[in-house]
Motif scaffolding. Sequence first.
Motif, PDB file in Angstrom:
ATOM      1  N   VAL A 112       3.945   2.990  -0.221  1.00  0.00           N
ATOM      2  CA  VAL A 112       2.714   2.175  -0.468  1.00  0.00           C
ATOM      3  C   VAL A 112       3.210   0.829   0.034  1.00  0.00           C
ATOM      4  N   GLY A 113       1.969  -0.071   0.440  1.00  0.00           N
ATOM      5  CA  GLY A 113       2.381  -1.284   0.630  1.00  0.00           C
ATOM      6  C   GLY A 113       1.936  -1.588   2.119  1.00  0.00           C
ATOM      7  N   GLU A 114       2.233  -0.635   2.984  1.00  0.00           N
ATOM      8  CA  GLU A 114       2.143  -0.952   4.417  1.00  0.00           C
ATOM      9  C   GLU A 114       2.176   0.216   5.192  1.00  0.00           C
ATOM     10  N   PRO A 115       1.800   0.316   6.458  1.00  0.00           N
ATOM     11  CA  PRO A 115       1.867   1.583   7.272  1.00  0.00           C
ATOM     12  C   PRO A 115       3.217   2.104   7.251  1.00  0.00           C
ATOM     13  N   ILE A 116       3.411   3.249   7.011  1.00  0.00           N
ATOM     14  CA  ILE A 116       4.613   3.869   7.271  1.00  0.00           C
ATOM     15  C   ILE A 116       4.978   4.433   8.612  1.00  0.00           C
ATOM     16  N   VAL A 155       3.464  11.353  -0.257  1.00  0.00           N
ATOM     17  CA  VAL A 155       1.920  10.630  -0.325  1.00  0.00           C
ATOM     18  C   VAL A 155       2.188   9.297   0.184  1.00  0.00           C
ATOM     19  N   ASP A 156       1.318   9.268   1.250  1.00  0.00           N
ATOM     20  CA  ASP A 156       1.267   7.776   1.577  1.00  0.00           C
ATOM     21  C   ASP A 156      -0.102   6.939   1.233  1.00  0.00           C
ATOM     22  N   THR A 157      -0.016   6.134   0.282  1.00  0.00           N
ATOM     23  CA  THR A 157      -1.041   6.055  -0.492  1.00  0.00           C
ATOM     24  C   THR A 157      -1.574   4.381  -0.131  1.00  0.00           C
ATOM     25  N   PHE A 158      -2.777   4.535   0.422  1.00  0.00           N
ATOM     26  CA  PHE A 158      -3.540   3.252   1.058  1.00  0.00           C
ATOM     27  C   PHE A 158      -4.326   2.609  -0.112  1.00  0.00           C
ATOM     28  N   TRP A 159      -4.102   1.431  -0.654  1.00  0.00           N
ATOM     29  CA  TRP A 159      -4.933   0.639  -1.472  1.00  0.00           C
ATOM     30  C   TRP A 159      -4.454  -0.893  -1.596  1.00  0.00           C
ATOM     31  N   GLN A 160      -5.243  -1.262  -2.320  1.00  0.00           N
ATOM     32  CA  GLN A 160      -5.096  -2.956  -2.253  1.00  0.00           C
ATOM     33  C   GLN A 160      -5.164  -3.563  -3.857  1.00  0.00           C
ATOM     34  N   THR A 161      -4.746  -4.695  -4.077  1.00  0.00           N
ATOM     35  CA  THR A 161      -4.905  -5.434  -5.355  1.00  0.00           C
ATOM     36  C   THR A 161      -6.232  -5.194  -5.826  1.00  0.00           C
ATOM     37  N   GLU A 162      -7.280  -5.376  -4.821  1.00  0.00           N
ATOM     38  CA  GLU A 162      -8.414  -5.494  -5.050  1.00  0.00           C
ATOM     39  C   GLU A 162      -8.992  -4.021  -5.583  1.00  0.00           C
ATOM     40  N   GLY A 183     -10.573  -5.504   4.940  1.00  0.00           N
ATOM     41  CA  GLY A 183      -9.762  -6.466   5.698  1.00  0.00           C
ATOM     42  C   GLY A 183      -8.546  -5.585   6.641  1.00  0.00           C
ATOM     43  N   ASP A 184      -8.768  -4.407   6.614  1.00  0.00           N
ATOM     44  CA  ASP A 184      -7.829  -3.396   7.262  1.00  0.00           C
ATOM     45  C   ASP A 184      -8.815  -2.809   8.596  1.00  0.00           C
ATOM     46  N   GLY A 185      -7.902  -2.528   9.699  1.00  0.00           N
ATOM     47  CA  GLY A 185      -8.269  -1.767  10.681  1.00  0.00           C
ATOM     48  C   GLY A 185      -7.809  -0.297  10.610  1.00  0.00           C
ATOM     49  N   GLY A 203      -3.518  -1.761  10.085  1.00  0.00           N
ATOM     50  CA  GLY A 203      -3.019  -2.969   9.679  1.00  0.00           C
ATOM     51  C   GLY A 203      -4.344  -4.078   9.482  1.00  0.00           C
ATOM     52  N   ARG A 204      -3.947  -5.253   8.837  1.00  0.00           N
ATOM     53  CA  ARG A 204      -4.826  -6.201   8.813  1.00  0.00           C
ATOM     54  C   ARG A 204      -5.484  -6.718  10.056  1.00  0.00           C
ATOM     55  N   VAL A 205      -6.939  -6.870   9.793  1.00  0.00           N
ATOM     56  CA  VAL A 205      -7.628  -7.584  11.181  1.00  0.00           C
ATOM     57  C   VAL A 205      -8.000  -8.913  10.795  1.00  0.00           C
ATOM     58  N   ILE A 244      -0.937 -11.480   6.565  1.00  0.00           N
ATOM     59  CA  ILE A 244      -0.092 -10.425   7.409  1.00  0.00           C
ATOM     60  C   ILE A 244       0.879  -9.932   6.188  1.00  0.00           C
ATOM     61  N   ASN A 245       1.739  -9.007   6.244  1.00  0.00           N
ATOM     62  CA  ASN A 245       2.206  -8.025   5.529  1.00  0.00           C
ATOM     63  C   ASN A 245       3.824  -7.953   5.739  1.00  0.00           C
ATOM     64  N   VAL A 246       4.413  -9.115   4.955  1.00  0.00           N
ATOM     65  CA  VAL A 246       5.922  -8.974   5.011  1.00  0.00           C
ATOM     66  C   VAL A 246       6.757  -8.232   4.084  1.00  0.00           C
ATOM     67  N   HIS A 294       4.730  -7.139   1.035  1.00  0.00           N
ATOM     68  CA  HIS A 294       4.075  -8.332   0.339  1.00  0.00           C
ATOM     69  C   HIS A 294       2.772  -9.149   1.111  1.00  0.00           C
ATOM     70  N   ARG A 295       1.589  -9.232   0.690  1.00  0.00           N
ATOM     71  CA  ARG A 295       0.750  -9.989   1.196  1.00  0.00           C
ATOM     72  C   ARG A 295       0.863 -11.346   1.355  1.00  0.00           C
ATOM     73  N   MET A 296       0.638 -12.078   2.390  1.00  0.00           N
ATOM     74  CA  MET A 296       0.834 -13.477   2.712  1.00  0.00           C
ATOM     75  C   MET A 296      -0.338 -13.918   3.548  1.00  0.00           C
TER      76      MET A 296
HETATM   77  C1  6R9 Z   1      -0.946  -1.738  -3.062  1.00  0.00           C
HETATM   78  C2  6R9 Z   1      -0.889  -2.799  -2.264  1.00  0.00           C
HETATM   79  C3  6R9 Z   1      -2.898  -4.238   0.234  1.00  0.00           C
HETATM   80  C4  6R9 Z   1      -2.737  -4.503   1.667  1.00  0.00           C
HETATM   81  C5  6R9 Z   1      -3.695  -3.421   2.485  1.00  0.00           C
HETATM   82  C6  6R9 Z   1      -3.138  -2.704   3.786  1.00  0.00           C
HETATM   83  C7  6R9 Z   1      -1.623  -2.650   3.211  1.00  0.00           C
HETATM   84  C8  6R9 Z   1      -1.198  -1.065   1.481  1.00  0.00           C
HETATM   85  C9  6R9 Z   1      -0.959   0.862   2.892  1.00  0.00           C
HETATM   86  C10 6R9 Z   1      -1.080  -0.121   3.525  1.00  0.00           C
HETATM   87  C11 6R9 Z   1      -1.328   0.907   5.416  1.00  0.00           C
HETATM   88  C12 6R9 Z   1      -0.791   1.975   3.200  1.00  0.00           C
HETATM   89  N1  6R9 Z   1      -1.362  -1.331   2.763  1.00  0.00           N
HETATM   90  N2  6R9 Z   1      -1.007   0.389   1.506  1.00  0.00           N
HETATM   91  N3  6R9 Z   1      -1.172  -0.027   5.107  1.00  0.00           N
HETATM   92  N4  6R9 Z   1      -0.693   2.414   4.760  1.00  0.00           N
HETATM   93  N5  6R9 Z   1      -0.386   3.297   2.414  1.00  0.00           N
HETATM   94  O1  6R9 Z   1      -0.072  -2.932  -1.425  1.00  0.00           O
HETATM   95  O2  6R9 Z   1      -1.501  -3.831  -2.559  1.00  0.00           O
HETATM   96  O3  6R9 Z   1      -0.446  -6.121  -2.048  1.00  0.00           O
HETATM   97  O4  6R9 Z   1      -2.818  -6.164  -2.266  1.00  0.00           O
HETATM   98  O5  6R9 Z   1      -1.728  -5.030  -0.352  1.00  0.00           O
HETATM   99  O6  6R9 Z   1      -1.506  -3.539   2.247  1.00  0.00           O
HETATM  100  O7  6R9 Z   1      -3.063  -3.875   4.820  1.00  0.00           O
HETATM  101  O8  6R9 Z   1      -4.957  -4.215   2.809  1.00  0.00           O
HETATM  102  P1  6R9 Z   1      -1.540  -5.389  -1.756  1.00  0.00           P
END
Ligand code: 6R9
Length: 653
Positions: A388-392, A412-419, A503-505, A518-520, A524-526, A529-531
Motif C-alpha cells: 500500500v501507499g504507492e505503485p509497487i 494484494v496491491d491495494t490502491f486507496w487514499q486517506t479520502e 488525483g491519480d493517473g 501516480g499523482r497527476v 508527491i509520494n515520498v 507519505h503524501r506531501m
Molecule cells: C492509503 C494511502 C494516497 C495516494 C494515492 C496514490 C498512492 C496508494 C497505492 C498508490 C499505487 C497503490 N497510492 N496506494 N499508488 N498503488 N497500491 O496511501 O493513502 O496517504 O492518502 O495516499 O497514494 O497516489 O492517491 P494516502
Amino acid sequence: MSNVAQADIYTAPEDFVAKAHIDAAGYASMYEASVADPAAYWAEQAQRVDWIKPFTKVKDASFELGNVSIKWFEDGTLNVAANCVDRHLEIRGDQTAIIWEPDSPDTPAKHITYRVLHENVCRMANVLKAQGVTKGDRVVLYLPMIPEAAYAMLACARLGAIHSIVFAGFSPDALADRINGCGAKVVITSDEAPRGGRKTALKSNTDQALNHCDDHVKCLVVKHTGGQTTWVAGRDIDLNAEMANAGTDCPAVEVGAEDPLFILYTSGSTGKPKGVVHTSGGYLVYAAMTHLYTFDYHDGDVFWCTADVGWVTGHSYIIYGPLANGATTVMFEGVPTYPDAGRFWEVCAKHKVNQFYTAPTAIRALMGKGAEWVEKHDLSSLRLLGSVGEPINPEAWNWYNEHVGKGRCPIVDTFWQTETGGHLITPLPGAIPQKPGSATKPFFGVTPVILDPNTAEVQSETKAEGVLCIKDSWPGQMRTLWGDHERFEEAYFTQYPGYYFTGDGCRRDDDGYYWITGRVDDVINVSGHRMGTAEVESALVAHARVAEAAVVGYPHDIKGQGIYAYVTLMNDTQPSEELRKELVKWVRSEIGPIASPDLIQWAPGLPKTRSGKIMRRILRKIAENDYAALGDTSTLADPSVVDDLIENRMNRA
Ligand code: 6R9
C-alpha cells in the motif's frame, strides 16, 4: 502449493482458494450486485455492524457540483467502540485483540485481550470525560505506536468525540496548525517516542505547539520512556495516574451513522493540509469489510499492518477494520531496520503472523540489504502479503513474492487514499489473479472510470489511459473537509464534474486490470507519505534568506520519489553548503523530517511564463535528469534560465 505464474499472471495456490471467503465466480456476481443495486447490496453488508437503532435509509449521495452531499445509513445509530470491543467480549473476551511489539526487541511484547482492551478504553474514556470531553468535541493524538494510542482512539469513539491523529514525525508548528484547525479541547501525547533506538521528544514538541494554541487546551501525557518533561500545572495531566484511578466501565454513547468519527489531515496540491472527515457508520462497515475480504482474514489469524496510526492505513487496518472483525492485530512501535534488517521477519516469526501488509518503500529498502535477512527467520505462518501507499515496481513485487512469500502467498496491491476510507482497487486474493504492479480490479461497490485529462471524456474502451475518477459513492468515502465544504467540492469534484477525482493517473489493460501510474497533481509520494509541493515551498519561502522556491518530485530508488527544491536566494545572499544544510533543517522544523528536501538547487531564476506562472513541467524534467526532452520553452519570459538550471542540476543519476 505455490502461486501459479503464467506470463506474469499469478493465481493463488489451490489450498488458498479453497479456503478463501470469495472465489472468482463469487467476485463476479457480488460485484455485479453491488453496482446494479447499491442500496440493496449495502443494506445487507451493513449488517456486519451492530446498530443501536437500525437504519431505514441506505444511501443518499450526490456528486453534483455545488450540491455534493454524501450520506450512508443516515438514520441509523451505533457506537464504533462498542462494535470494535464490547460486542466481542462474550465470545472472545480472552482472545488477544492487540499484540504490541515495542521498538526494542529486548522489551517484552504485550498481548492485550479484548477484555483488557475494554477495561483500558473505558478508563481512558472516563479520564477524557472528566476533562469535559463530550460528543462532537475534538481530541488531538500525538503519540508513539503504543497501546495507549489505540485506547485513545477507541475512547474518543466511545464518547462520540472526534479524534485527529498527528503523526509523531510532524513538527511543533504542524501540530499547532492541526490543533487549531480542528479546535481541539485536549491533546494526548507521551514523554517521548522511541523509534529505531532514537527518541523524539513529543512532550516538548507539544509544549512548543501549545504556545500557539488556546490556553484552555488540556494536555494528557502518557509516561512511556520515563524521559524528563517540563510540566505546566493546571494544563498537563498525568494520564497513567488518572487512568489507574478511573472506573473500568463507561457507557458507550449512541451516535448517528453520519456523526464524525475522525479527522485526518492530509496533503493536497494547494495550500495547507486538508482535514479529511470520516463518519461512523459507513466508514466502519467499509473498513471491516475490506479488511475481511482483501486480506482473506479468518477467525484466529494474526494480522499485521506495519503502518503508523498517524496515517489512514493505521486507522483502517490496524484499529477499526481488524477490531470490528474481532481480529488479533499487531501494533509495531519500531522501524524495519532496527536493530537490523531482519526485524520485520523476526516479528512475523515471533508472533506467527498470517497476513502481512506493508509499503513498497520498506520492501525496496530491505531488498537492498539482501535476502539473507529474510532467510534467517521462519516465515511459514504467512499466508498473504499486502502492499500500500504507492505503485509497487515489479522488481520489488517479485522479491516480496519470492523471498518473503516463498512463492505461495498471494500479494494484494491495494490502491486507496486517506479520502476513501478503505481499499478502492485491489485483488481479492482467492478470486482475482495478480499481475505484478497492477492493483487489479475494483472492490465491491466501487465504480472506477478513466477520463481523458483534457476533454474529461469517459474512456469506454477496455484498454484506456487517463485520470482515475469514481462514478458513484461507497460507504467509506470521506464526507467533507473539516469546516470547509466548499474546498471539499473544489478539490475533488470540480475538475471532472459529476465524478470523485482521485488525483491519480491510471491505465486499464485488455483484461480490465487497473494500473495506477501516480499523482497527476502537485502531490508527491515520498516513502509512501503524501506531501504537497506547495507546503514545502511555503516552508522554504518563510526562511529570511529565500526569495522564491519551487519544489518537484524526482525518482528515488528507495523512497519512490525524492523532494527536489529549486531555491532563489535573496539578492544579498551568497549560496553555501552551510545554507543548504540550514534550509533542510528549517523545513524539518516547519513541517517535520518527512518533508526534508533531498536535493536543493540554487536557482538564480525560475522558468516562468510571461504571466508569471512557474513552468513545473520543465522543473520536473530537469529534476528527473531528463532535460533532453524539455518540449516547448519559447513561451517562457526568459528562456535562458533553463540553461543555467540544466548546467547546475543536482540529480545526475
Ligand atoms: C492509503 C494511502 C494516497 C495516494 C494515492 C496514490 C498512492 C496508494 C497505492 C498508490 C499505487 C497503490 N497510492 N496506494 N499508488 N498503488 N497500491 O496511501 O493513502 O496517504 O492518502 O495516499 O497514494 O497516489 O492517491 P494516502
